[in-house]
Scaffold this active site. Structure first.
Site: not given
Ligand code: 3H9
Length: 704
Positions: A105, A125
């Protein structure tokens, strides 16, 4: 003029870098920095264009999901992105890696977008029970149209650079140095006096009034019942009908509704529960070569996971024919992953190159990790581990994939039990992400850390469990299965039980699962199970069918028949009659069993057994149990797992319901677990118990 934080200058181009490890999530300090930077740069006459870029492996992975459980903090993302879009100078987004949710976004609020070849842009999301809440539903369709927006946002699946360009989301690809390429383009735009090109100013693409309704109707029923997918469609439909401001407000309101839902809380809880840190990571030994013993379905599946996860693997078998079949299975799976685009050509080629075969057990000498996946028989495994103890190099970790046997008995035979752990993969091992890591009495912390880190490397979710019959998942499965088997005898038809549990959200009904796995498998296990419950009704229906050679899908008959040309599952009146006669023989009176009772008995049995497992220390936390059940047994993610679900019911209600079942069906199966009674009495929940224990452990750690 002082330079705003996170901003660097390259002549008249200013570069703002998102630098918030590990994934540049849009936490409050990041939003505050971006707002301050945009305000300052917009007002700075020396700046003619702005680039937004991410440091590390990705642009921005989205909103900071941890903040969703806390009171919201300004600046709010929608307003911040409106400010970025309003900037009077061209703002160029330079995208690479994960550009997800709020990150995508943010890109849409910029005026121009370029990206590197490793772009993964998406709106995940929906998998958190949410919708894009910072303008994505209003901006994306203006670039990509309605159909693509509906698909991207309801599936949550990311797209790569080619598709992003094709859809008009990304303007150009940058090969080589992204930062330099983006700065050069921004300078070009400034010199050409290119205006800020605001997505919200683009015309709304034409739509058919019924398009959104049709799309919603075509979604799977399970998705339609969740809060997010229908609201995503509604947000997009309002973007088609309403002026931009009103559509943005509507999307925001729908986002807040989703955020407050139990389902979204459950998804967010699992998101973090599945990403626990590797315990004792510093102790983990390097694994440069693995060996898998046994090239059957399980062994081959494990080999595929290792090879595609980047770990060279030697597949060891006793007979040439079996080895050839195993290697062919591995190659076929890698080829299929390439065909389906899950691996690109180079990745698939590399994965194929990582797999070798051998007919000699002595070849394990080169492996840092040996995973045994041979026939499930204690004597066979003990004999094998005796030889492994001699042949494997010092320090190599020896893992058994047993699902039912005593890991200590296997470890004892090796002569080096500190190196032995259980690694319980789920079938098919190359698809299922769960691994139960079984801690034997003498397993060393280093051996456990090693398998946890290997599991993480190959994309699995590893959960530590104690060494007890069935570990965590299968022990609970027996409690769940016990009830469904009793209800079969009490007169519930297999398909009625399955439908009730699928309607609750289970991926499959337990009888269909039995037919798929093979009813002979559990039958064999129960024959060798020394402390099997003495109740003659225990798993009687399954055993009866197995005794009759009705093993399930593989024999064309089990709880269902599979004899149509397409092999579809069809209810079988013969089974109902067989079970009725058996019930009569056992003196079980048959009656009408309602779906509500089916769900209550199966799910309460799971919760009660889960609580006992916690009391016994076999699982470390309620969230570990939930991760196991959601990833290994098809428990509905939107309910968060059995223990999370128990909290949503309220533990006092759970205990009352169990006591009612005890009055109806006897105390033997229905004595509430002590932990449940204690927590319910204190007005507590599994979640509060877990955080209390974590806080105590933290305090203990600090004091020690
Ligand atoms: C959103 O954006 C809403 C909006 O539309 C509107 C808002 C108003 N937040 O997965 P990993 C942490 S909703 C906080 O093992 P990878 C994760 O907990 C969001 N923390 O790595 C972990 O922490 P720790 C939409 C996050 O390389 C560390 O980062 N976005 C977030 O296998 C590493 O993560 C998503 O749903 C986050 N958003 O994969 C994306 N993301 O080291 C969610 C990650 O302490 N994330 N962490 O255990 C992912 O899909 C994967 O993390 C990503 C990396 C592909 C980025």
């Amino acid at each position: 003029m002082t330079q705003p934080e996170a901003v660097a200058r390259d002549g008249e181009v200013a570069v703002f870098t998102f630098d918030h490890p590990p994934v540049n999530a849009l936490a409050q300090p990041v939003r505050a920095r971006l707002l301050a930077a945009v305000e300052a740069l917009d007002a700075d006459p020396g700046v003619r264009a702005i680039v937004l870029i991410g440091s590390g492996r990705n642009f921005v992975a989205g909103a900071d999901v941890r903040e969703f459980d806390r009171p919201p903090l300004e600046p709010f993302l929608p307003a911040l992105l409106a400010r970025v879009e309003a900037c009077g100078k061209p703002v160029v987004a330079a995208l690479h890696g994960a550009t997800l949710g709020g990150g995508a976004e943010t890109a849409l609020a910029c005026h121009y977008r370029c990206a590197a070849g490793d772009l993964k842009l998406g709106f995940p999301e929906v998998s958190l029970g949410l919708l894009p809440g910072a303008g994505g539903t209003v901006r994306l369709p203006r670039l990509a149209g309605w159909q693509a927006s509906l698909e991207l946002m309801t599936s949550g699946k990311p797209i790569g650079i080619d598709r992003a360009i094709e859809l008009g989301i990304v303007d150009r690809r940058v090969d080589g140095d992204l930062r330099a390429g983006a700065i050069a383009w921004a300078r070009e735009l400034a010199h050409a006096h290119a205006p800020p090109r605001r997505v919200l100013d683009l015309p709304v693409p034409a739509s058919r009034p019924s398009q959104f309704e049709e799309f919603l109707r075509a979604l799977p029923a399970a998705a339609r019942r969740l809060p997010a997918p229908p609201r995503i469609v509604e947000a997009l439909a309002s973007a088609a009908l309403l002026p931009a401001d009103a559509a943005l407000a509507r999307a925001r309101a729908l986002f807040m509704e989703c955020l407050a839902s139990t389902e979204s809380r459950a998804f967010r809880y699992l998101f973090f529960a599945e990403r626990g840190a590797v315990p004792d990571v510093v102790l983990a030994r390097a694994v440069g070569q693995a060996a898998v013993l046994g090239s059957g379905t399980m062994g081959a599946g494990i080999a595929i996971s290792l090879a595609t996860g980047g770990i060279p693997v030697l597949l060891i078998e006793a007979k040439q024919e079996a080895l050839d079949a195993g290697l062919a299975r591995v190659r076929a799976a890698i080829d299929a992953a390439e065909r389906k685009g899950r691996l690109d050509r180079d990745e698939a080629e590399a994965a194929r190159g990582r797999v070798q075969g051998s007919l000699t057990l002595a070849a394990v000498a080169g492996a840092d990790l040996v995973i045994e996946a041979v026939y499930e028989n204690l004597a066979v495994k003990r004999e094998l581990f005796g030889r492994l103890g001699q042949l494997a190099k010092p320090g190599a970790v020896l893992a058994t994939n047993t699902s039912t046997l005593d890991v200590d008995a296997i470890a004892g035979a090796s002569g080096r039990p500190a190196d032995v752990v259980g690694m319980h993969f789920f079938s098919p091992a190359n698809v299922m992400r769960l691994v139960e890591v079984v801690r034997g009495r003498e397993s060393s912390r280093a051996a456990l850390a090693t398998v946890h880190s290997v599991a993480k490397r190959i994309g699995k979710i590893a959960i530590p469990v104690g060494n007890a019959f069935g570990f965590v998942g299968n022990r609970m499965l027996y409690a769940y299965g016990r009830e469904k088997e009793l209800m079969l005898l009490e007169g519930a038809k297999p398909e009625v039980i399955d439908k009730a549990l699928v309607d609750f959200g289970m991926a499959m009904g337990p009888n269909a699962v039995g037919d798929l796995a093979g009813l002979d498998i559990g039958w064999q296990v129960r024959k060798e199970w020394r402390d099997k419950p003495e109740d003659p009704r225990f798993y009687r229906a399954s055993d009866l069918l197995a005794e009759l050679g009705r093993y399930g899908q593989k024999t064309g008959r089990g709880f269902y028949r599979y004899d149509t040309p397409g092999g579809e599952r069809t209810p079988d009146p013969e089974v109902v009659e067989l079970i009725r006669a058996e019930a009569e023989r056992l003196g079980v009176r048959q009656r009408q069993v309602e779906p509500g009772e089916i769900v209550a008995r199966c799910i309460l049995a799971l919760i009660n057994e889960g609580a006992r497992i916690l009391e016994d220390g076999i699982a470390a936390s309620p969230s570990d149990i939930d991760v196991i059940w959601c990833n290994g047994y098809g428990f509905p993610r939107h309910r968060g797992g059995p223990m999370f679900y128990a909290d949503t019911l309220g533990l006092a209600t759970v205990v009352d319901s169990i006591r009612k079942l005890a009055r109806a069906h006897g105390e033997r199966d229905w004595t509430p677990a002590g932990l449940l009674v204690t927590l319910a009495g204190a007005g507590a929940s599994f979640a509060s118990w877990q955080s209390g224990r974590a806080a105590a452990a933290d305090g203990g750690g600090r004091q020690g």
